[in-house]
Design a protein around this motif. Structure first.
Motif, PDB file in Angstrom:
ATOM      1  N   SER A  54      10.151  34.379  17.983  1.00 30.78           N
ATOM      2  CA  SER A  54      11.195  33.740  17.854  1.00 30.78           C
ATOM      3  C   SER A  54      11.453  32.164  18.319  1.00 30.78           C
ATOM      4  O   SER A  54      12.411  31.826  17.858  1.00 30.78           O
ATOM      5  CB  SER A  54      12.663  34.432  18.665  1.00 30.78           C
ATOM      6  OG  SER A  54      12.339  34.480  20.032  1.00 30.78           O
ATOM      7  N   ILE A  55      10.440  31.875  18.988  1.00 30.57           N
ATOM      8  CA  ILE A  55      10.496  30.342  19.553  1.00 30.57           C
ATOM      9  C   ILE A  55       9.212  29.706  19.169  1.00 30.57           C
ATOM     10  O   ILE A  55       8.120  30.301  19.419  1.00 30.57           O
ATOM     11  CB  ILE A  55      10.408  30.331  21.279  1.00 30.57           C
ATOM     12  CG1 ILE A  55      11.818  31.084  21.691  1.00 30.57           C
ATOM     13  CG2 ILE A  55      10.558  28.982  21.663  1.00 30.57           C
ATOM     14  CD1 ILE A  55      11.663  31.356  23.262  1.00 30.57           C
ATOM     15  N   ALA A  56       9.156  28.889  18.411  1.00 32.61           N
ATOM     16  CA  ALA A  56       8.023  28.329  17.504  1.00 32.61           C
ATOM     17  C   ALA A  56       7.072  27.732  18.609  1.00 32.61           C
ATOM     18  O   ALA A  56       7.592  26.854  19.491  1.00 32.61           O
ATOM     19  CB  ALA A  56       8.650  27.219  16.406  1.00 32.61           C
ATOM     20  N   HIS A  57       5.882  28.183  18.669  1.00 32.28           N
ATOM     21  CA  HIS A  57       4.950  27.621  19.749  1.00 32.28           C
ATOM     22  C   HIS A  57       3.422  27.648  19.118  1.00 32.28           C
ATOM     23  O   HIS A  57       3.048  28.399  18.001  1.00 32.28           O
ATOM     24  CB  HIS A  57       4.951  28.414  21.086  1.00 32.28           C
ATOM     25  CG  HIS A  57       4.591  30.057  20.642  1.00 32.28           C
ATOM     26  ND1 HIS A  57       5.708  30.815  20.118  1.00 32.28           N
ATOM     27  CD2 HIS A  57       3.603  30.666  20.812  1.00 32.28           C
ATOM     28  CE1 HIS A  57       5.001  32.011  20.043  1.00 32.28           C
ATOM     29  NE2 HIS A  57       3.657  31.850  20.523  1.00 32.28           N
ATOM     30  N   GLU A  58       2.632  27.120  19.873  1.00 38.79           N
ATOM     31  CA  GLU A  58       1.323  27.032  19.345  1.00 38.79           C
ATOM     32  C   GLU A  58       0.697  28.434  19.808  1.00 38.79           C
ATOM     33  O   GLU A  58       1.130  29.223  21.165  1.00 38.79           O
ATOM     34  CB  GLU A  58       0.461  26.101  20.463  1.00 38.79           C
ATOM     35  CG  GLU A  58       0.574  24.695  19.689  1.00 38.79           C
ATOM     36  CD  GLU A  58      -0.604  23.650  20.364  1.00 38.79           C
ATOM     37  OE1 GLU A  58      -1.433  24.236  21.102  1.00 38.79           O
ATOM     38  OE2 GLU A  58      -0.322  22.450  19.770  1.00 38.79           O
ATOM     39  N   GLU A  59      -0.370  29.306  19.292  1.00 39.29           N
ATOM     40  CA  GLU A  59      -0.645  30.377  19.678  1.00 39.29           C
ATOM     41  C   GLU A  59      -1.363  30.454  21.111  1.00 39.29           C
ATOM     42  O   GLU A  59      -2.151  29.307  21.529  1.00 39.29           O
ATOM     43  CB  GLU A  59      -2.026  30.832  18.745  1.00 39.29           C
ATOM     44  CG  GLU A  59      -2.584  32.277  18.688  1.00 39.29           C
ATOM     45  CD  GLU A  59      -3.298  32.642  17.806  1.00 39.29           C
ATOM     46  OE1 GLU A  59      -4.059  33.713  18.085  1.00 39.29           O
ATOM     47  OE2 GLU A  59      -3.848  31.749  16.744  1.00 39.29           O
ATOM     48  N   VAL A  82       6.884  24.668  20.890  1.00 40.08           N
ATOM     49  CA  VAL A  82       6.274  24.463  22.294  1.00 40.08           C
ATOM     50  C   VAL A  82       4.731  24.063  22.195  1.00 40.08           C
ATOM     51  O   VAL A  82       4.177  24.885  21.248  1.00 40.08           O
ATOM     52  CB  VAL A  82       6.417  25.691  22.985  1.00 40.08           C
ATOM     53  CG1 VAL A  82       5.943  25.484  24.127  1.00 40.08           C
ATOM     54  CG2 VAL A  82       8.252  25.966  23.086  1.00 40.08           C
ATOM     55  N   THR A  83       4.122  23.149  22.523  1.00 39.07           N
ATOM     56  CA  THR A  83       2.681  23.005  22.505  1.00 39.07           C
ATOM     57  C   THR A  83       2.221  23.148  23.852  1.00 39.07           C
ATOM     58  O   THR A  83       0.933  23.438  23.652  1.00 39.07           O
ATOM     59  CB  THR A  83       2.373  21.336  22.095  1.00 39.07           C
ATOM     60  OG1 THR A  83       2.974  20.719  23.381  1.00 39.07           O
ATOM     61  CG2 THR A  83       3.204  20.918  20.771  1.00 39.07           C
ATOM     62  N   ASP A  84       2.780  23.416  24.790  1.00 34.42           N
ATOM     63  CA  ASP A  84       2.271  23.843  26.010  1.00 34.42           C
ATOM     64  C   ASP A  84       3.088  24.536  27.156  1.00 34.42           C
ATOM     65  O   ASP A  84       4.266  23.912  26.983  1.00 34.42           O
ATOM     66  CB  ASP A  84       1.230  23.037  26.794  1.00 34.42           C
ATOM     67  CG  ASP A  84       0.296  23.390  27.671  1.00 34.42           C
ATOM     68  OD1 ASP A  84      -0.059  24.737  27.316  1.00 34.42           O
ATOM     69  OD2 ASP A  84      -0.261  22.784  28.666  1.00 34.42           O
TER      70      ASP A  84
END
Length: 234
Positions: A54-59, A82-84
């Motif tokens: 539900s929160i867009a982020h890097e795998e 979110v990237t990190d």
């Protein structure tokens, strides 16, 4: 020109104008002034967990579970990716996040910081960063004076941060060594639906004072204590 042709011309002009504003409407959906939630000190046991879909982020990105409600609240109001998050070893021997790419003493090593870029951005400092810039200005209305519960906000004016790079958000927390869980973390008094109308009960234990503000750039501070991320319970 007849009235019918004139009316048709006006209709087409209005339709073209409305279509030209469509991207702006999409941005404005996130641009309404966000409320200012109250904050609380959360003493619940922390745990490093994956960021939900539900929160867009890097795998593979992970954070201390105690800041997830805040991230959901932010993601509903700003177009973030979110990237990190947590950067460090895991109990299974693997590693989460980038390896030692943050400054010494960074809150990333406690799972209480995130790096953000625009959702659907292209890496350039352009209009896609408008929402991230608003979030940065909301989280830190005055440079060097972040709004609680944030400990440090890294954006324009901070080396290695800013439009076209990333926005860094850290949460206030008890002093903790790298790769350990802080005894408490300051968070919004929010639910998934929004700001809570009643304050949460205060802990019976007097809260520790937050550590002194971190200088711009995320300079490390002495740290101690905390609960080990290894072997912690739910």
């Amino acid at each position: 020109m007849s009235h019918r042709l004139l009316a048709h011309a006006w209709t087409r002009a209005i339709a073209v104008f409305a279509l030209s504003l469509a991207p702006l409407f999409a941005v404005c959906a996130y641009s309404q002034a966000s409320p200012i939630p109250a904050t609380k000190l959360l003493y619940a046991t922390g745990k490093i967990v994956p960021i939900p879909a539900s929160i867009a982020h890097e795998e593979g990105d992970m954070v201390d579970k105690r800041i997830l409600p805040d991230l959901r609240w932010i993601a509903k109001r700003y177009p973030i990716f979110v990237t990190d998050g947590y950067s460090g070893p895991l109990p299974n021997g693997e590693h989460a996040g980038c390896n030692r790419c943050h400054t010494r003493g960074s809150d990333h090593y406690n799972g209480l910081a995130v790096d953000l870029v625009p959702l659907n951005g292209d890496g350039k400092c352009d209009s896609t960063w408008a929402g991230i810039t608003r979030l940065a200005q909301w989280a830190e209305p005055i440079q060097g004076q972040p709004r609680p519960p944030f400990r440090w906000v890294g954006y324009d004016g901070d080396a290695g941060h800013g439009c076209g790079n990333h926005l860094h958000l850290s949460w206030n927390h008890a002093v903790a060594a790298e790769y350990t869980l802080a005894q408490w973390v300051e968070v919004f008094s929010v639910s998934l639906e929004g700001v809570q109308t009643t304050a949460s009960p205060k802990p019976t234990k007097p809260p520790e004072p937050p550590p002194p503000p971190r200088p711009s750039g995320g300079v490390a501070q002495a740290s101690f204590g905390g609960l080990s991320a290894r072997g912690t319970g739910d």
